[in-house]
Design a protein around this motif. Structure first.
Motif, short mmCIF file in Angstrom:
data_model
loop_
_atom_site.label_atom_id
_atom_site.label_comp_id
_atom_site.label_asym_id
_atom_site.label_seq_id
_atom_site.Cartn_x
_atom_site.Cartn_y
_atom_site.Cartn_z
N HIS A 137 -5.65 1.80 -0.56
CA HIS A 137 -4.59 0.95 -1.11
C HIS A 137 -4.30 -0.21 -0.16
O HIS A 137 -4.18 -1.38 -0.58
CB HIS A 137 -3.33 1.79 -1.36
CG HIS A 137 -2.20 1.01 -1.94
ND1 HIS A 137 -2.22 0.51 -3.23
CD2 HIS A 137 -1.01 0.62 -1.40
CE1 HIS A 137 -1.10 -0.13 -3.46
NE2 HIS A 137 -0.34 -0.09 -2.36
N ALA A 138 -4.23 0.08 1.14
CA ALA A 138 -3.97 -0.97 2.13
C ALA A 138 -5.12 -1.97 2.15
O ALA A 138 -4.90 -3.19 2.23
CB ALA A 138 -3.77 -0.35 3.52
N ALA A 139 -6.34 -1.46 2.06
CA ALA A 139 -7.51 -2.36 2.06
C ALA A 139 -7.48 -3.25 0.82
O ALA A 139 -7.81 -4.45 0.89
CB ALA A 139 -8.80 -1.55 2.12
N ARG A 140 -7.12 -2.71 -0.29
CA ARG A 140 -7.05 -3.47 -1.53
C ARG A 140 -6.00 -4.58 -1.40
O ARG A 140 -6.23 -5.72 -1.81
CB ARG A 140 -6.69 -2.53 -2.69
CG ARG A 140 -7.05 -3.07 -4.04
CD ARG A 140 -6.87 -2.06 -5.17
NE ARG A 140 -7.32 -0.72 -4.82
CZ ARG A 140 -6.56 0.38 -4.87
NH1 ARG A 140 -5.32 0.31 -5.30
NH2 ARG A 140 -7.04 1.54 -4.53
N ILE A 141 -4.87 -4.27 -0.84
CA ILE A 141 -3.81 -5.28 -0.65
C ILE A 141 -4.30 -6.38 0.27
O ILE A 141 -4.09 -7.57 0.02
CB ILE A 141 -2.52 -4.61 -0.13
CG1 ILE A 141 -1.90 -3.76 -1.23
CG2 ILE A 141 -1.54 -5.63 0.40
CD1 ILE A 141 -0.69 -2.96 -0.82
N LEU A 142 -4.99 -5.99 1.35
CA LEU A 142 -5.51 -7.01 2.27
C LEU A 142 -6.54 -7.91 1.58
O LEU A 142 -6.56 -9.11 1.81
CB LEU A 142 -6.15 -6.33 3.50
CG LEU A 142 -5.16 -5.80 4.53
CD1 LEU A 142 -5.91 -5.06 5.64
CD2 LEU A 142 -4.35 -6.95 5.13
N ARG A 143 -7.39 -7.30 0.75
CA ARG A 143 -8.39 -8.12 0.03
C ARG A 143 -7.70 -9.08 -0.94
O ARG A 143 -8.14 -10.21 -1.12
CB ARG A 143 -9.36 -7.21 -0.74
CG ARG A 143 -10.44 -6.61 0.11
CD ARG A 143 -11.53 -5.98 -0.73
NE ARG A 143 -11.05 -5.00 -1.69
CZ ARG A 143 -10.95 -3.69 -1.48
NH1 ARG A 143 -11.32 -3.19 -0.32
NH2 ARG A 143 -10.51 -2.89 -2.43
N MET A 144 -6.63 -8.64 -1.54
CA MET A 144 -5.94 -9.52 -2.50
C MET A 144 -5.23 -10.66 -1.77
O MET A 144 -5.12 -11.76 -2.30
CB MET A 144 -4.93 -8.70 -3.32
CG MET A 144 -5.61 -7.78 -4.30
SD MET A 144 -4.56 -6.60 -5.17
CE MET A 144 -3.08 -7.46 -5.50
#
Length: 150
Positions: A137-144
């Motif tokens: 989830h954290a990685a997804r937020i960073l990618r966004m």
């Protein structure tokens, strides 16, 4: 409705065995106590009867009364010996029931340890899964949030 795991089923069965063994042990202990109480009552009665006879004999007693007394004392002594044998048997039953109860308790304890270990493994797996989900989830937020280069 969730079904109990095989280990939970074994724990339930082992608990039933412990309960049954504890009931058997309690029953034979009560029976032994009853036999011991009866033995104590017989001994007390014999001692009191002997004391009363001795007091009466000091003041003179017919020979027939002495024979009757001796016959009755012999009967009491025989009953006391029989009760002592019953007490020995009852004590043996108690001593035989204790290891069975202990064996059942140990078996239950073993299953409970296995369940505890199984629960710990499941908790660690769940913690790792939750950590992985949080990381994703954290990685997804960073990618966004990251600027996209075209």
């Amino acid at each position: 409705m969730t079904h109990p795991s095989p280990l939970q089923t074994l724990i339930g069965l082992a608990q039933d065995d412990v309960d049954a063994a504890a009931q058997r042990l309690g029953r034979v202990q009560r029976e032994r106590n009853d036999v011991e109480t009866q033995l104590d009552a017989l001994i007390t009665y014999r001692d009191e009867y002997h004391t009363r006879f001795t007091d009466s004999a000091r003041q003179g007693m017919a020979a027939g009364s002495v024979r009757n007394f001796q016959a009755f004392i012999d009967t009491l002594d025989s009953a006391i010996e029989q009760q002592r044998r019953l007490l020995e048997q009852a004590t043996a039953r108690v001593e035989a029931a204790k290891p069975e109860w202990q064996r059942c308790k140990q078996k239950l304890g073993s299953f409970e340890v296995l369940q505890s270990r199984q629960d710990e493994v499941a908790a660690r797996k769940e913690a790792r899964r939750e950590q992985r989900d949080a990381d994703e989830h954290a990685a997804r937020i960073l990618r966004m949030r990251a600027p996209q280069h075209l």
